[in-house]
Design an enzyme around this catalytic site. Structure first.
Site, PDB file in Angstrom:
ATOM      1  CG  HIS A   1      -1.821  -1.140   1.307  1.00  0.00           C
ATOM      2  ND1 HIS A   1      -1.363  -2.602   1.536  1.00  0.00           N
ATOM      3  CD2 HIS A   1      -3.019  -1.378   1.041  1.00  0.00           C
ATOM      4  CE1 HIS A   1      -2.337  -3.454   1.648  1.00  0.00           C
ATOM      5  NE2 HIS A   1      -3.413  -2.642   1.398  1.00  0.00           N
TER       6      HIS A   1
ATOM      7  CG  HIS B   1      -6.160   1.777  -0.434  1.00  0.00           C
ATOM      8  ND1 HIS B   1      -5.904   2.386   0.692  1.00  0.00           N
ATOM      9  CD2 HIS B   1      -6.196   0.341  -0.282  1.00  0.00           C
ATOM     10  CE1 HIS B   1      -6.067   1.284   1.595  1.00  0.00           C
ATOM     11  NE2 HIS B   1      -6.131   0.341   1.302  1.00  0.00           N
TER      12      HIS B   1
ATOM     13  CD  GLU C   1     -19.939  -5.411  25.027  1.00  0.00           C
ATOM     14  OE1 GLU C   1     -19.589  -4.843  23.980  1.00  0.00           O
ATOM     15  OE2 GLU C   1     -20.707  -5.646  25.771  1.00  0.00           O
TER      16      GLU C   1
ATOM     17  CG  HIS D   1     -28.282 -12.371  27.482  1.00  0.00           C
ATOM     18  ND1 HIS D   1     -28.825 -11.715  26.500  1.00  0.00           N
ATOM     19  CD2 HIS D   1     -27.790 -11.302  27.810  1.00  0.00           C
ATOM     20  CE1 HIS D   1     -28.959 -10.511  26.443  1.00  0.00           C
ATOM     21  NE2 HIS D   1     -28.169 -10.199  27.713  1.00  0.00           N
TER      22      HIS D   1
END
Lengths: 747, 747
Positions: free
Chosen positions: B109, B346, B494, B557
């Site tokens: 890149h 890129h 999280e 859950h």
């Protein structure tokens, strides 16, 4: 497309089936489709709708071609006649149904329903258009409780609104085995619940998907004289959802797309499980959402400010080029004298003493689960009004169909989920002479073939369209000003991408949403993928760059354990095609499976088309690709998936030259193979043949099941490396030589 | 704490080892610790440092107790003397090293390095304090390239700065097998690279962790007369990182914590892989970051505006109570006449023709990989200056140690990773008479015991502290104004939590970061967990509510496939303890394993303490808990993990009453068991005993390895349900009765 008698059309328009069959959900063997009892149900549901609407027409002349406004007007009139005392009473009914259900279960989350009851009441009683007796009416407003733990709010509202899925006995069996009222909202358990929430942030992203679906269909099918698609998507989310990255991803897209009919209520109650949000969440949410391109409104008194809430919704509807976030400041556990505004009311029953204190505080003299007669009467109109709304819409559709036959047929396919007959014939067919190609490119050929025949195919990539090869060339980009197009640009937002596709899939059963990124980045959207599997959303995950075969990008980009991790997940199909015919087969399976998602692992590198691969083989999950043995007694069975099937085949060729009887098996989908008969399995893997070698450029975890205790698994049980792909294959021993050596050691 | 001779101290202060041993990385068997060759390396590294600093002291009197400012001043003086032409030349050197390396590899890149070369040059040449000859000097400034695909920028800078890890030949072997310059930055391959990036958004979250670590250590150890901890954390992130939810999560926390020494450069180049960011990313990033509580600066000319960049950094440093985002507008592929400002630059080599055109355009007459002599000379001072910086700091530490003996000892333990001797004796011990308890509670007992003896223990939960039981009671909350404390409140974030813990772990080897949520929500942070495993960050994942045993919250859950999914992941320990002693054992293993993360799956429900469990057993991964057989010939082997070991034991008791010889095996960690000798394995699972039954309230995927083709695995291969836990266990057949029946069918 099947020809349609009037009844068939009507049946079709009722939308998806109402299934009480929970076995269906957990049974991996079940395939989608209407069975006899479902058909009956659909028929009776439609008949009932017509009966109601006829009776309405006769009695109060509500149903006419332009009756939508009159129905709305009536609703408003009713509202205006409703005195605040009755609204108070209805709101408290919602609060106490939640309190009582949590108390009886001794488990659950009373805090949110107590705080959000006012906005919930206004939404379901005054604003939303739905038919409680047909929760799947296509043009209903959608509601998503992103803060899914507060599900008693939604159950109470569904109950009051007259949904058959939540009767008083269902409220009383909240969170119990076999009930319709599980601990978080589950669309596959409770008709009236649109999507499955609980894992925070998923719901708002689903809502973005639902709103995208509406905007797309409206742009594609509405006509100057007929707004056949026209509904809002409402969502309630809390502080927890706001903190999750997926919510920011999804809301950035919603702003970008200008989803003006998405209206989200942010329950700003300043409390999360660990206490005041001050300990971890002090950003300015308003400012962030303004940055995301949303219209933001603040309702300062969400506890009793009914008119504030009403005005905010009216303002939100007036802003048609942006989604709106209404920040509603509420008190969690409103009404509880000792627990309101504290984390203790978030996720546990109040306890008998506090329930009594709350009854006293809010002036609530009734027994648990009691709905006062005037409240019941007030809400009872939704059954007739809802039926009228649907009947009116059916009338409208009938007119639409007369004028716009082709559009109507496409829209109907999306509404009903019935794909055009023989759609699978559009899939390309390959021969061993076809030029070698990467399965990611073959996937693009399939997608472009399907784009012509599947009206609900829509999707895109997380900023890797040119690597994942996911553009449908006949369509432009779905964008704010071109929402009728079908290539979706998700940006680098994998998690939201998955959840948005869940929303699209669950909007209408004929949608076939797909989304794409590098296979390794399933790690970023696994939360959404699991919800696809659980909520029976048939999303197609187009996952390219599926192994060390991607080469130089190195171990951060090379999946190792990912195949195994999806093989272990319930109700999801993990497919790793080896060539063109297997890629076509994978799409056949993926489109067929509308109630379980598919993960397609596709190669970056070119692969040869193998003799012996087939769509029919793929549908069995595991099948014999080549064999020179007789009597079902090969000397050795070589097996593999994807890019390594070619290696297994090359090894077989060599071994056969040495006179060995070798069978090569493709195990493209373990889930499909598991569903085959014992007889079929014995025909592929005879128990007597213990000389077995597997090869897959991935973790060997789980392969013991096929190679047995005497076989050998060739794979990769460490991370990859950065180098040209052939070099890594060689250094990691993923070679025909390794297979040959292993086979010889076993024969 | 080991007593320290002068040499030992010095060795220790050098920080972590420089390992060239790539086998170490991929070998699951390796345990952390200093081996002989490492020690030698450390010693020579330290000796070299001293030699250099002595020479500096003699020559220019730079080294004195208060020399920090003089060194900085010299750097600035050098800068002021550097004419813009030389800066231009240095910047173009960086650009062409990137262009040439990508061209030679024909992969990589080039776009980002070409656009970001100016900010890269200013950071590494003018701003950052580091010692190229000891990349692990504790008090160095940290740099993170969150846009990891642009790694040639960092390799070029490390090369110019004099790091031994990136010589010319390393640049020439970019992205090749065995090189120090892989396709994305990998801390375990390239000294000088702090963290492993590539998966977008991880790096900025790691940077937040690094900055948290600095703020914490500074608050805890700095004295009015000694700023012994004092460094900045710099980060470059691009549009891709900005779109990722994890970045928003982490940056929201950085704002909340007021991490004033975190300075992030947003490479605002308007191009992502799929084209102009307009197609998917039109939010106002500035406004969002203001909402997140950051100081925001816009450098409008990032291509040549050196003074703008310098001024922005100075301003950022002057804002000490907020992190700063410097939005630097750049042109991707700057200098390439035909490809700049387009996605084509890129992620692919420019091609020979365009390389030539770029050479012409930027007036670059040199051969590939050439560093002009004046540029080389200009950068060469960093070797001596860096050595001087470190030597000065060592002097400072020696003074600190004299005055603040206890603090110095704690800080040294964090810097070196040498835990106090006998720390494991602090772990609690249980007997079968100890009261039954949930392993999440037993985990809290362990954490609180360790808090007293492990100076680097720091962590917390994603808004579930009271459910995960992760609070260290002797400490307060790490907050903006109390950063010396050790309980971290991550909010419901999280993914950022995992990545922040990676940053903390990789800041200093003595940190033992832990983080917590419900086990099922590992799905939200799996991206970060995999980077823990890959980058050898010994994070402890405290994952409670580990099965259907959590009950009413239901299938959203309840983890099912999660245990299997981590067993399949390389270099991570999956531990599911059954009771108190196994929980203590799990912590023993987790703290010991500083180079691989541990996942502890812990129960919500109470479990009995079983006779036969032990820390020593846990360290073997699988071991016999009870047995009434003789001669290593049980009639049947029952095995399980976590909460089901109790069920297996109960079944064994019943079977023994019927005269059967039954062995019960705990398989708490398959990875540790796999590392045992064949002899040991035969002693636990004799090949001759094929009657084997496993029980685990999770996917059976992978258990075939232990039960063999004749055994039976009892588990759950569908999603869970919402109901009280005992009811689900019964309905799902996770019972002693099922184990007994299975065992009897096999005996």
């Amino acid at each position: 497309m099947a020809t349609s008698s009037s009844l068939t059309v009507s049946q079709a328009l009722v939308g998806r089936t109402i299934s009480n069959n929970s076995t269906l959900h957990s049974d991996r063997l079940s395939l989608p489709g209407f069975n006899h009892s479902t058909r009956t149900l659909l028929k009776s549901s439609f008949t009932q709708t017509i009966r109601i609407s006829r009776s309405l027409r006769k009695n109060n002349n509500l149903i006419s071609r332009s009756s939508s406004s009159s129905i709305k007007a009536q609703a408003v009139e009713t509202l205006e006649k409703t005195d605040t005392a009755l609204v108070d009473k209805s709101v408290n009914t919602i609060r106490f149904l939640a309190i009582d259900a949590v108390e009886k279960a001794n488990s659950g989350h009373p805090g949110l329903p107590m705080g959000c009851a006012p906005m919930g009441h206004i939404l379901y009683d005054e604003i939303m258009r739905y038919n409680p007796k047909n929760p799947y009416w296509f043009n209903r407003d959608r509601f998503v409780l992103s803060a899914g733990h507060g599900c008693m709010l939604q159950y109470a509202l569904l109950h009051l609104a007259g949904y058959d899925s939540v009767k008083e006995e269902d409220l009383k069996s909240f969170r119990q085995w076999g009930s319709k009222t599980p601990g978080h909202p589950e669309n596959f358990e409770t008709p009236g619940v649109e999507v499955t929430t609980g894992p925070l942030g998923q719901g708002i992203a689903n809502a973005v998907g639902l709103a995208l679906a509406e905007k797309h269909l409206a742009a594609r099918f509405n006509k100057p004289d007929s707004e056949i698609v026209d509904h809002y998507t409402y969502c309630i989310l809390g502080d927890g959802c706001q903190m999750e990255g997926i919510a920011n991803e999804a809301c950035s897209l919603a702003g970008h797309w200008g989803l003006g009919k998405l209206i989200a209520f942010y329950d700003d109650n300043h409390i999360s499980i660990d206490g005041d949000t001050e300990i971890a969440f002090t950003e300015s949410v308003d400012k962030r959402f303004e940055g995301l391109g949303w219209h933001v409104i603040w309702v300062k008194n969400g506890n009793t400010g009914y008119d504030e809430i009403r005005a905010a919704i009216a303002e939100a509807k007036s802003v048609t080029d942006k989604p709106t976030m209404i920040k509603v400041t509420t008190t969690i556990g409103f009404g509880s004298p000792n627990k309101a505004n504290s984390y203790s009311v978030h996720g546990a029953a109040l306890g008998a003493k506090e329930v009594d204190a709350t009854r006293e505080n809010l002036g609530w003299p009734y027994e648990p689960f009691h709905v006062p007669e005037d409240v019941k009467l007030h809400w009872s109109r939704h059954t007739t009004e809802g039926a009228a709304l649907e009947a009116e819409w059916i009338g409208k559709f009938t007119e639409y169909e007369k004028k716009y036959k082709e559009d109507a047929a496409e829209l109907k396919a999306i509404i009903t989920g019935e794909q055009p007959t023989d759609w699978e014939k559009a899939l390309p067919v390959y021969t061993p002479e076809s030029p070698a190609d990467a399965t990611r490119n073959l996937s693009q050929q399939c997608l472009n073939a399907l784009a012509k025949v599947i009206p609900g195919l829509i999707g895109g990539s997380a900023d890797l369209a040119s690597s994942n090869m996911t553009l449908m060339k006949m369509f432009g980009d779905f964008q704010k000003n071109t929402p009728e197009e079908r290539n979706v640009r998700f940006g680098v937002r994998e998690h939201a991408m998955g959840a948005i596709c869940n929303g699209i899939a669950l909007h209408s059963p004929g949608f076939v949403p797909y989304c794409a990124t590098f296979f390794v980045f399933t790690d970023y959207m696994r939360g959404a993928m699991r919800i696809s599997a659980l909520s029976e959303a048939g999303v197609i995950y187009v996952m390219t760059h599926d192994s060390i075969g991607l080469g130089e990008d190195g171990p951060t980009h090379q999946p190792i354990e990912h195949i195994a991790s999806f093989r272990a997940m319930p109700n999801i199909l993990m497919l790793r095609p080896a060539d063109g015919n297997e890629t076509a087969g994978a799409y056949k399976v993926a489109v067929d499976n509308r109630k379980r998602p598919s993960v397609l692992a596709l190669s970056r590198q070119k692969l040869a088309h193998l003799p012996g691969t087939s769509i029919a083989g793929v549908e069995k999950g595991g099948y014999i690709v080549s064999d020179n043995s007789s009597g079902n007694k090969p000397d050795v069975i070589l097996m593999g998936t994807g890019s390594e099937l070619e290696i297994a085949s090359a090894a077989a060729d060599e071994l056969r030259k040495e006179g060995k009887a070798v069978r090569v098996v493709s195990l493209i989908s373990w889930e499909l193979y598991d569903e085959q008969s014992d007889e079929y399995k014995e025909s592929v893997f005879p128990a007597a043949v213990t000389a077995r070698v597997s090869i897959e450029a991935a973790s060997t975890f789980g392969w013991g099941k096929f190679v047995g205790s005497l076989g050998i698994s060739i794979g990769i049980d460490k991370f990859g490396a950065s180098a040209p792909a052939p070099k890594i294959y060689k250094e990691y021993g993923i070679t025909a030589e390794a297979v040959i050596a292993a086979a010889k050691s076993l024969i």
